[in-house]
Design an enzyme around this catalytic site. Structure first.
Site, PDB file in Angstrom:
ATOM      1  N   THR A  39       0.836  -1.204   0.000  1.00 55.38           N
ATOM      2  CA  THR A  39       0.000   0.000   0.000  1.00 55.38           C
ATOM      3  C   THR A  39       0.871   1.255   0.000  1.00 55.38           C
ATOM      4  O   THR A  39       0.537   2.249  -0.658  1.00 55.38           O
ATOM      5  CB  THR A  39      -0.928   0.003   1.234  1.00 55.38           C
ATOM      6  OG1 THR A  39      -1.699  -1.196   1.207  1.00 55.38           O
ATOM      7  CG2 THR A  39      -1.862   1.197   1.222  1.00 55.38           C
ATOM      8  N   HIS A  42       1.821   1.860  -3.435  1.00 54.67           N
ATOM      9  CA  HIS A  42       0.715   2.498  -4.178  1.00 54.67           C
ATOM     10  C   HIS A  42       0.683   3.995  -3.906  1.00 54.67           C
ATOM     11  O   HIS A  42       0.482   4.798  -4.813  1.00 54.67           O
ATOM     12  CB  HIS A  42      -0.633   1.879  -3.792  1.00 54.67           C
ATOM     13  CG  HIS A  42      -0.899   0.560  -4.427  1.00 54.67           C
ATOM     14  ND1 HIS A  42      -1.056   0.406  -5.787  1.00 54.67           N
ATOM     15  CD2 HIS A  42      -1.032  -0.673  -3.900  1.00 54.67           C
ATOM     16  CE1 HIS A  42      -1.271  -0.872  -6.062  1.00 54.67           C
ATOM     17  NE2 HIS A  42      -1.263  -1.547  -4.938  1.00 54.67           N
TER      18      HIS A  42
END
Lengths: 338, 338
Positions: A39, A42
């Site tokens: 994450t 990302h």
């Protein structure tokens, strides 16, 4: 006291961390280690700029100690070793039917609010799980991803003696495989990357490269034609989505762990024909954290092997690049004690 | 004593039926009525020529009476009204894990073995469910598809007070809607065909044409933002497969009833994000037959309204054409008493 700030558009800067005195029901922590997560990648790519508000500290896989507690906080004292379950469900409504860990207004600490890539971190007390005093805080920084794996395995109702296939041997896939094996399941990991294959094999797990061997046939042989009891789709690939229903036996369970950015083709005929059960799974509930902590302190899993390196806080941007470039990098920890 | 024979390549002939004396453990029945099923249409299209062996009598949605019993058969006497659960699981193996109703070597009576579009039909005694003496055999011929619906609703664990969406208002979709409503659920049927819409509305069910109204918004309003508790995908359409995950709320259940001939795109992000449960469902188990029989004899569902017409045996080919041509044709029964 340093902190790393995400500045938007994929850039980070190292700066001075703030010390936020804990308000009512809050606790100020001193972060020891914080792991890098997909994450975070990302976010670094700018894919989550609608949720992150630069300049913002990110990071959510932490372990550390209590520095000070706000009013109304009980059961925690300065020096206590702790981990944070980074979910704030205070915005839940009746429409969430009590399913608080994935409620519509969920705030994820380190994404929707400031995170742990800093030495001083102030959080709501209800997010904290205490650790025994002799806990290794490096291993404890694996609690969050391990809780994901515990939640996934629990959703899949993995039982002793069952055959489990994990499609995708990244950090979460490997942790799922280890947790499922510890539950007494026979586990096969499917992975295509050569360096990951070698790493997974060194952990003593059975691993198959579906580009080199016939995975479905291997599962048929191992299960004497019955097919897998549980399949975890952790690859997020079109191939994985198509294979998952093929590998499962009658009333087999398929756990969708990966985050698919586009809807893949899924063989719903298989779902019908074998009465399969396809289960979504996301983050964790408190008991998954307790299970993960048991693994951290119990020493039953080769968790130390999953720590690829420990980097100083200022090397966070470089460490994110390393995580992206090196598929066999499992868990890179950032040392936040500076 | 007539029978209709499937001759392969989509052709049928009317001929003389055979009277097969029941062997050990077998029962010879006199078929009163036998319903036409979508599967019979598939057979008529030649799509199942690998399973059907022409010349073969097909048909599996029957009701009738016992004519004679073979040795070893107890609990059945000539004249008893009965229905047949057309599954022969005697070929099951350890690899089927006791899940007999969908075991790998399952034989389906009327497809893999001769069926009920004839007056005299000899079947294994274990396939038979007895009916009370005053049962209407026309309604009883609906037992098989109704058992499908009961199985589907049971797989979906539909509970009183829940909101259920049924995508696709054909015979099975309508029966699922009626069974779910009888369990105390609030039911919305989604259907695009105008004549089906009118028919379903006349049954007192809430029905929405997703081409005319926003189905997702309607579900949001009815559930006050919570989304559907259970979604049944009965349309077999790409649109249905994409919509089903959108309509379901947190941890909603999606029951895949339709037979998808090609793998559709499925939004696995929704499955992950809302921790959905996608459940395959196929045929039925004995308790579903008992539940269906309760509906047939209990008079709580408007089953008579589902019978579009009753045709003589020799009109079977024409009736199959009618079923194909007329979307509001729900259940066409064939009178096999001649």
């Amino acid at each position: 006291m340093k902190a790393v700030y995400y500045q938007g558009s994929g850039t980070f800067t190292v700066g001075r961390g703030e010390i936020l005195p804990p308000g009512e029901g809050e606790v100020r922590l001193e972060v020891a280690y914080c792991g890098l997560c997909g994450t975070d990648l990302h976010i670094a790519h700018g894919s989550m700029d609608d949720r992150v508000r630069p300049p913002q500290v990110i990071g959510h896989e932490m372990a550390g100690t209590v520095a000070e507690t706000g009013t109304g906080v009980t059961g925690l004292r300065p020096g206590d070793k702790v981990v944070v379950r980074p979910l704030d469900s205070r915005g839940q409504t009746a429409a969430d039917k009590g399913i608080s860990h994935i409620c519509r207004n969920l705030k994820f600490l380190g994404i929707d609010t400031p995170g742990a890539f800093q030495h001083s971190w102030t959080v709501p007390a209800f997010t904290i799980h205490r650790l025994p005093p002799d806990t290794d805080l490096k291993l404890a920084a694996l609690t969050e991803p391990l809780a994901v794996a515990c939640h996934d395995v629990r959703r899949g109702r993995v039982a002793a003696g069952e055959t489990v296939v994990v499609i995708g041997g990244g950090p979460i896939g490997v942790m799922i495989a280890l947790v499922a094996r510890s539950r007494g399941a026979q586990v096969i990991v499917s992975e295509v990357n050569a360096s990951r294959l070698a790493f997974i094999r060194r952990l003593g797990l059975t691993v198959i490269d579906p580009g080199q061997a016939d995975l479905a046939q291997a599962v048929e042989e191992v299960t004497r034609g019955a097919g897998a009891d549980v399949v975890f789709e952790v690859s997020g690939s079109a191939g994985g989505a198509m294979t998952m229903t093929k590998l499962a036996g009658l009333r087999g369970r398929i756990v969708v762990v990966a985050i698919f950015s586009a809807p893949p083709a899924v063989n719903l005929f298989d779902v019908f024909w074998k009465e399969l059960e396809v289960l979504g799974t996301r983050v964790y509930e408190p008991e998954d954290y307790e299970n993960a902590i048991d693994f951290v302190i119990g020493g039953r899993l080769p968790l130390a092997d999953l720590i690829t390196s420990v980097e100083p806080l200022e090397r966070l941007p470089a460490a994110l690049e390393e995580l992206e470039r090196n598929p066999s990098a499992m868990k890179i920890l950032v040392d936040c004690r500076a």
